[in-house]
Write a protein that holds these residues in place. Structure first.
Motif, short mmCIF file in Angstrom:
data_model
loop_
_atom_site.label_atom_id
_atom_site.label_comp_id
_atom_site.label_asym_id
_atom_site.label_seq_id
_atom_site.Cartn_x
_atom_site.Cartn_y
_atom_site.Cartn_z
N ILE A 10 0.83 -1.20 0.00
CA ILE A 10 0.00 0.00 0.00
C ILE A 10 0.87 1.25 0.00
N GLY A 11 0.32 2.32 -0.53
CA GLY A 11 1.01 3.61 -0.60
C GLY A 11 0.57 4.36 -1.82
N HIS A 12 0.81 5.65 -1.82
CA HIS A 12 0.37 6.48 -2.93
C HIS A 12 1.19 6.20 -4.20
N LYS A 13 0.65 6.66 -5.32
CA LYS A 13 1.28 6.51 -6.62
C LYS A 13 2.71 7.04 -6.55
N GLY A 14 3.63 6.27 -7.14
CA GLY A 14 5.02 6.70 -7.17
C GLY A 14 5.84 6.25 -5.99
N SER A 15 5.25 5.42 -5.12
CA SER A 15 5.98 4.98 -3.92
C SER A 15 6.77 3.68 -4.14
N GLY A 16 6.81 3.17 -5.37
CA GLY A 16 7.63 1.99 -5.67
C GLY A 16 6.93 0.66 -5.51
N LYS A 17 5.62 0.66 -5.43
CA LYS A 17 4.88 -0.60 -5.23
C LYS A 17 5.03 -1.56 -6.40
N THR A 18 4.95 -1.04 -7.61
CA THR A 18 5.01 -1.91 -8.79
C THR A 18 6.39 -2.56 -8.92
N SER A 19 7.44 -1.79 -8.74
CA SER A 19 8.78 -2.39 -8.85
C SER A 19 9.01 -3.41 -7.74
N GLN A 20 8.48 -3.15 -6.56
CA GLN A 20 8.59 -4.11 -5.46
C GLN A 20 7.80 -5.38 -5.81
N MET A 21 6.64 -5.21 -6.41
CA MET A 21 5.82 -6.36 -6.78
C MET A 21 6.48 -7.19 -7.87
N VAL A 22 7.08 -6.54 -8.85
CA VAL A 22 7.80 -7.26 -9.92
C VAL A 22 8.95 -8.06 -9.31
N GLU A 23 9.67 -7.44 -8.40
CA GLU A 23 10.78 -8.12 -7.73
C GLU A 23 10.28 -9.34 -6.93
N LEU A 24 9.18 -9.16 -6.20
CA LEU A 24 8.61 -10.28 -5.43
C LEU A 24 8.18 -11.42 -6.35
N ALA A 25 7.55 -11.08 -7.47
CA ALA A 25 7.09 -12.10 -8.40
C ALA A 25 8.28 -12.85 -9.00
N ASN A 26 9.30 -12.12 -9.43
CA ASN A 26 10.47 -12.77 -10.02
C ASN A 26 11.21 -13.64 -9.02
N GLU A 27 11.25 -13.23 -7.76
CA GLU A 27 11.87 -14.05 -6.72
C GLU A 27 11.03 -15.29 -6.41
N SER A 28 9.71 -15.11 -6.35
CA SER A 28 8.85 -16.24 -5.98
C SER A 28 8.85 -17.33 -7.04
N VAL A 29 9.01 -16.97 -8.29
CA VAL A 29 9.00 -17.99 -9.35
C VAL A 29 10.24 -18.89 -9.26
N LYS A 30 11.32 -18.38 -8.67
CA LYS A 30 12.54 -19.17 -8.52
C LYS A 30 12.37 -20.33 -7.54
#
Length: 140
Positions: free
Chosen positions: A6-26
């Protein structure tokens, strides 16, 4: 379990989510799904992640249809471990007022099908009025 970024637009949520997804697939033994508004993240995500772009499904216009769409995804793949939903407030006309019901429904689906949801919301916790955070994990 439902995990929230959670957090306002521009707080880095999407990049954090992409990183989490790429890590979880491993480390995953099952399928990872990433639902995004458009195609822009397609090449940032591992090729092992199934990416679903909601602009391809423009007739999904409310949370009932969105939940039905999620059930359809689950019914087509019984090995799903995690479904990532980026920027839910940009999908299917979902509003802050819809979040309490939406998150409760995700929690129920998570429990029944033994899968996790990671959802990003462009709002602060205080703005998410009526959301029951029991059974949720705040990731940031």
């Amino acid at each position: 379990m439902v995990k929230l970024l959670i957090g306002h637009k521009g707080s880095g949520k999407t990049s954090q989510m992409v990183e989490l997804a790429n890590e979880s697939v491993k480390t995953s033994n099952g399928s990872i799904i990433f639902i995004n508004k458009n195609h822009r993240l397609m090449y940032e995500l591992s090729y092992n992640i199934r990416v679903i772009c909601m602009e391809d499904y423009e007739n999904i216009t409310n949370i009932d249809e969105y939940i039905g769409f999620i059930y359809g995804i689950i019914s087509s793949d019984h090995d799903i471990e995690t479904i990532f939903i980026d920027s839910i407030l940009k999908h299917a006309d979902v509003s802050l007022g819809d979040l309490p019901e939406f998150i409760d429904r995700l929690k129920a689906i998570s429990e029944i099908y033994e899968l996790d949801f990671v959802v990003s919301v462009s709002a602060e916790k205080e703005e998410m009025i009526g959301v029951n955070f029991d059974g949720c994990e705040i990731l940031n």
